[in-house]
Motif scaffolding. Structure first.
Motif, PDB file in Angstrom:
ATOM      1  N   GLY A 235       0.532  -1.126  -0.041  1.00 14.51           N
ATOM      2  CA  GLY A 235      -0.052  -0.043  -0.070  1.00 14.51           C
ATOM      3  C   GLY A 235       0.713   1.389   0.045  1.00 14.51           C
ATOM      4  O   GLY A 235       0.400   2.305   0.384  1.00 14.51           O
ATOM      5  N   CYS A 236       2.091   1.118  -0.794  1.00 15.13           N
ATOM      6  CA  CYS A 236       2.648   2.606  -0.880  1.00 15.13           C
ATOM      7  C   CYS A 236       2.618   3.094  -2.165  1.00 15.13           C
ATOM      8  O   CYS A 236       3.074   2.665  -3.133  1.00 15.13           O
ATOM      9  CB  CYS A 236       4.355   1.987  -0.647  1.00 15.13           C
ATOM     10  N   GLY A 237       1.937   4.271  -2.011  1.00 15.07           N
ATOM     11  CA  GLY A 237       1.663   4.937  -3.210  1.00 15.07           C
ATOM     12  C   GLY A 237       2.805   5.905  -3.982  1.00 15.07           C
ATOM     13  O   GLY A 237       3.824   6.087  -3.255  1.00 15.07           O
ATOM     14  N   LYS A 238       2.398   6.803  -4.744  1.00 17.10           N
ATOM     15  CA  LYS A 238       3.394   7.473  -5.543  1.00 17.10           C
ATOM     16  C   LYS A 238       3.311   9.263  -5.096  1.00 17.10           C
ATOM     17  O   LYS A 238       4.085   9.998  -5.412  1.00 17.10           O
ATOM     18  CB  LYS A 238       3.297   7.675  -7.045  1.00 17.10           C
ATOM     19  N   ASN A 239       2.279   9.717  -4.205  1.00 22.15           N
ATOM     20  CA  ASN A 239       2.109  10.898  -4.101  1.00 22.15           C
ATOM     21  C   ASN A 239       3.438  11.434  -3.306  1.00 22.15           C
ATOM     22  O   ASN A 239       4.050  12.278  -3.705  1.00 22.15           O
ATOM     23  CB  ASN A 239       1.023  11.191  -3.261  1.00 22.15           C
ATOM     24  N   ASN A 263       0.176  -3.399  -4.521  1.00 27.50           N
ATOM     25  CA  ASN A 263      -0.597  -2.112  -4.755  1.00 27.50           C
ATOM     26  C   ASN A 263      -1.533  -2.399  -5.785  1.00 27.50           C
ATOM     27  O   ASN A 263      -1.499  -2.903  -7.046  1.00 27.50           O
ATOM     28  CB  ASN A 263       0.617  -1.070  -5.179  1.00 27.50           C
ATOM     29  N   PRO A 264      -2.648  -1.977  -5.447  1.00 31.00           N
ATOM     30  CA  PRO A 264      -3.796  -1.936  -6.599  1.00 31.00           C
ATOM     31  C   PRO A 264      -3.868  -1.246  -7.724  1.00 31.00           C
ATOM     32  O   PRO A 264      -4.407  -1.265  -9.043  1.00 31.00           O
ATOM     33  CB  PRO A 264      -5.196  -1.771  -5.675  1.00 31.00           C
ATOM     34  N   ASP A 265      -2.903  -0.021  -7.538  1.00 33.22           N
ATOM     35  CA  ASP A 265      -2.715   0.832  -8.734  1.00 33.22           C
ATOM     36  C   ASP A 265      -1.548   1.071  -9.334  1.00 33.22           C
ATOM     37  O   ASP A 265      -1.332   1.250 -10.621  1.00 33.22           O
ATOM     38  CB  ASP A 265      -3.293   2.345  -8.186  1.00 33.22           C
ATOM     39  N   PHE A 266      -0.341   0.990  -8.258  1.00 29.72           N
ATOM     40  CA  PHE A 266       1.077   1.135  -9.138  1.00 29.72           C
ATOM     41  C   PHE A 266       1.813  -0.236  -8.422  1.00 29.72           C
ATOM     42  O   PHE A 266       2.688   0.131  -7.664  1.00 29.72           O
ATOM     43  CB  PHE A 266       1.590   2.177  -8.545  1.00 29.72           C
ATOM     44  N   PRO A 267       1.590  -1.381  -8.976  1.00 28.25           N
ATOM     45  CA  PRO A 267       2.610  -2.453  -8.745  1.00 28.25           C
ATOM     46  C   PRO A 267       3.778  -2.552  -9.465  1.00 28.25           C
ATOM     47  O   PRO A 267       4.628  -3.232  -8.928  1.00 28.25           O
ATOM     48  CB  PRO A 267       1.458  -3.578  -9.154  1.00 28.25           C
ATOM     49  N   ASP A 268       4.060  -1.714 -10.436  1.00 27.57           N
ATOM     50  CA  ASP A 268       5.415  -1.916 -10.962  1.00 27.57           C
ATOM     51  C   ASP A 268       6.524  -1.044 -10.570  1.00 27.57           C
ATOM     52  O   ASP A 268       6.264  -0.352  -9.505  1.00 27.57           O
ATOM     53  CB  ASP A 268       5.067  -1.606 -12.549  1.00 27.57           C
ATOM     54  N   LEU A 269       7.714  -1.396 -10.891  1.00 29.74           N
ATOM     55  CA  LEU A 269       8.830  -0.651 -10.245  1.00 29.74           C
ATOM     56  C   LEU A 269       8.755   0.822 -10.774  1.00 29.74           C
ATOM     57  O   LEU A 269       8.139   1.003 -12.039  1.00 29.74           O
ATOM     58  CB  LEU A 269      10.135  -1.445 -10.711  1.00 29.74           C
ATOM     59  N   ASP A 270       9.381   1.811 -10.172  1.00 31.65           N
ATOM     60  CA  ASP A 270       9.319   2.933 -10.794  1.00 31.65           C
ATOM     61  C   ASP A 270      10.436   3.280 -11.636  1.00 31.65           C
ATOM     62  O   ASP A 270      11.560   3.669 -11.223  1.00 31.65           O
ATOM     63  CB  ASP A 270       9.534   4.090  -9.526  1.00 31.65           C
ATOM     64  N   LYS A 271      10.192   3.298 -12.871  1.00 31.74           N
ATOM     65  CA  LYS A 271      11.140   3.129 -14.087  1.00 31.74           C
ATOM     66  C   LYS A 271      12.114   4.400 -13.971  1.00 31.74           C
ATOM     67  O   LYS A 271      13.388   4.216 -14.279  1.00 31.74           O
ATOM     68  CB  LYS A 271      10.399   3.242 -15.430  1.00 31.74           C
ATOM     69  N   ILE A 286       8.563  -9.101  -7.380  1.00 30.80           N
ATOM     70  CA  ILE A 286       7.218  -9.771  -7.691  1.00 30.80           C
ATOM     71  C   ILE A 286       6.240  -8.651  -7.527  1.00 30.80           C
ATOM     72  O   ILE A 286       5.801  -8.243  -6.435  1.00 30.80           O
ATOM     73  CB  ILE A 286       7.138 -10.875  -6.648  1.00 30.80           C
ATOM     74  N   PRO A 287       5.447  -8.067  -8.486  1.00 36.52           N
ATOM     75  CA  PRO A 287       4.566  -7.168  -8.446  1.00 36.52           C
ATOM     76  C   PRO A 287       3.181  -7.664  -8.461  1.00 36.52           C
ATOM     77  O   PRO A 287       2.866  -8.925  -8.728  1.00 36.52           O
ATOM     78  CB  PRO A 287       4.759  -6.438  -9.712  1.00 36.52           C
ATOM     79  N   ILE A 288       2.227  -7.414  -7.621  1.00 36.46           N
ATOM     80  CA  ILE A 288       0.977  -7.863  -7.202  1.00 36.46           C
ATOM     81  C   ILE A 288      -0.067  -6.957  -7.036  1.00 36.46           C
ATOM     82  O   ILE A 288       0.055  -5.833  -6.390  1.00 36.46           O
ATOM     83  CB  ILE A 288       0.850  -8.513  -5.815  1.00 36.46           C
ATOM     84  N   LYS A 289      -0.945  -6.963  -8.332  1.00 33.21           N
ATOM     85  CA  LYS A 289      -1.644  -5.758  -8.401  1.00 33.21           C
ATOM     86  C   LYS A 289      -3.136  -6.343  -7.491  1.00 33.21           C
ATOM     87  O   LYS A 289      -4.060  -6.683  -8.002  1.00 33.21           O
ATOM     88  CB  LYS A 289      -2.234  -5.669  -9.996  1.00 33.21           C
ATOM     89  N   ASP A 290      -2.944  -5.524  -6.505  1.00 38.19           N
ATOM     90  CA  ASP A 290      -4.351  -5.977  -5.504  1.00 38.19           C
ATOM     91  C   ASP A 290      -4.350  -5.300  -4.105  1.00 38.19           C
ATOM     92  O   ASP A 290      -3.251  -4.542  -3.819  1.00 38.19           O
ATOM     93  CB  ASP A 290      -4.076  -7.467  -4.935  1.00 38.19           C
ATOM     94  N   LYS A 291      -5.236  -5.204  -3.475  1.00 36.32           N
ATOM     95  CA  LYS A 291      -5.416  -4.624  -2.466  1.00 36.32           C
ATOM     96  C   LYS A 291      -4.416  -5.399  -1.207  1.00 36.32           C
ATOM     97  O   LYS A 291      -4.398  -6.542  -1.382  1.00 36.32           O
ATOM     98  CB  LYS A 291      -6.931  -4.363  -1.676  1.00 36.32           C
ATOM     99  N   GLY A 292      -4.088  -4.659  -0.266  1.00 35.57           N
ATOM    100  CA  GLY A 292      -3.256  -5.385   0.649  1.00 35.57           C
ATOM    101  C   GLY A 292      -3.886  -6.309   1.510  1.00 35.57           C
ATOM    102  O   GLY A 292      -3.274  -7.454   1.280  1.00 35.57           O
TER     103      GLY A 292
END
Length: 316
Positions: A235-239, A263-271, A286-292
């Motif tokens: 659950g760590c966002g980009k803001n 992370n449900p919105d931003f599971p990828d690495l920050d390029k 290991i990216p997981i697109k889901d709620k915690g």
């Protein structure tokens, strides 16, 4: 709803990484608090009383407000305190506590640490001791002197709640006087032990042991046979991407590290943080697109399957 079991899913890959790990860092962002009913930063001040006086989170979360409008300052933090003290950790917290106990040992094992930007104290409520919880922005349930006369922090009585004026959301007066919380050392006003904007009086009242632990872990990572380390980021966002950057620094700088990002919105690495082409292929990621909570429940289903015994070396 949690994902169904699938042998090709990232949940089983994450479970295997956790079972193989010798050390664990849990990086928890605002997403975990949201699932417990807590407001994210941008929504904390989204109430009529603050809109009426044109105040936003940035205005309220400043120590200078203690002088300008102390009733408003303590009303804002009083509401936060009341909300946090009443909050109940969601199922994901219970699973993390269970996993640490089962696969890594007690809080004295030296095998894991929690690194979080949340100030709600929910990891303590879930059973984690202070010594394994590094709250980088502090903890709103602890108080400190507003003038930093001492480096002590303390909790208020368990039954204490701030009384607020429901119309203004300011600290309610008692017999015409606002009952500001006092420092236990000098009798000045106290304040939450939380890092605010433009804050010259906050101090890290707890958790300095984390940096010693991390330094030892980095040294172990440079050994000929480095231990397996897992960063479990939830659950760590980009803001304010402090936690995301911190997690990614480990897979860039240390050996034998796996990053599991939920992370449900931003599971990828920050390029932008990686200069290498095909950067995602070069790291144990290991990216997981889901709620915690849903992701942790799904991973737990795989963790319940048989696993091999793990080594017991701790950073010393």
């Amino acid at each position: 709803m949690a994902a169904t079991l699938d042998n090709n899913s990232p949940y089983i890959t994450a479970a295997q990484a956790l079972l193989d790990a010798e050390y664990l860092i849990i990086c928890a962002g605002a997403g975990m608090s949201v699932e417990c009913g807590m407001a994210v930063y941008k929504d904390v001040a989204d109430i009529p009383a603050y809109k009426a006086i044109k105040k936003e989170y940035f205005d309220l979360c400043k120590p200078t407000l203690m002088k300008k409008d102390p009733e408003l300052f303590y009303g804002f933090w009083g509401k936060c305190y009341n909300d946090y003290v009443s909050a109940i950790p969601q199922e994901g917290y219970r699973l993390l506590r269970q996993w640490c106990n089962t696969y890594f040992g007690s809080d004295d094992s030296g095998k894991y640490f929690i690194y979080t930007s949340n100030v709600d104290g929910l990891f303590n409520k879930a059973g984690f001791e202070d010594k394994v919880v590094n709250e980088i922005h502090g903890n709103a349930l602890y108080m400190q002197c507003s003038r930093r006369c001492t480096k002590q922090t303390w909790k208020l009585d368990d039954s204490f709640r701030f009384k607020l004026d429901p119309e203004t959301m300011k600290l309610a007066k008692e017999n015409g006087v606002a009952p500001f919380p006092k420092c236990r050392n000098c009798d000045r006003n106290s304040r939450p032990n939380v890092l605010m904007f433009d804050d010259n009086y906050y101090f890290r009242g707890k958790k300095m042991d984390y940096f010693i632990w991390e330094d030892n872990l980095r040294k172990l990572s440079n050994e000929e046979s480095p231990p397996k380390i897992v960063i479990l980021e939830i659950g760590c966002g980009k803001n304010v991407p402090v936690l995301r950057s911190y997690s990614e620094s480990f897979i860039r700088e240390l050996n034998n590290v796996t990053l599991i990002r939920i992370n449900p919105d931003f599971p990828d690495l920050d390029k932008k943080l990686f200069n290498e082409p095909d950067y995602e292929r070069k790291f144990n990621f290991i990216p997981i697109k889901d709620k915690g909570m849903d992701a942790l429940i799904a991973i737990d289903q795989y963790l319940k399957k048989p696993f091999t015994e793990k080594r017991t070396t701790s950073p010393e």
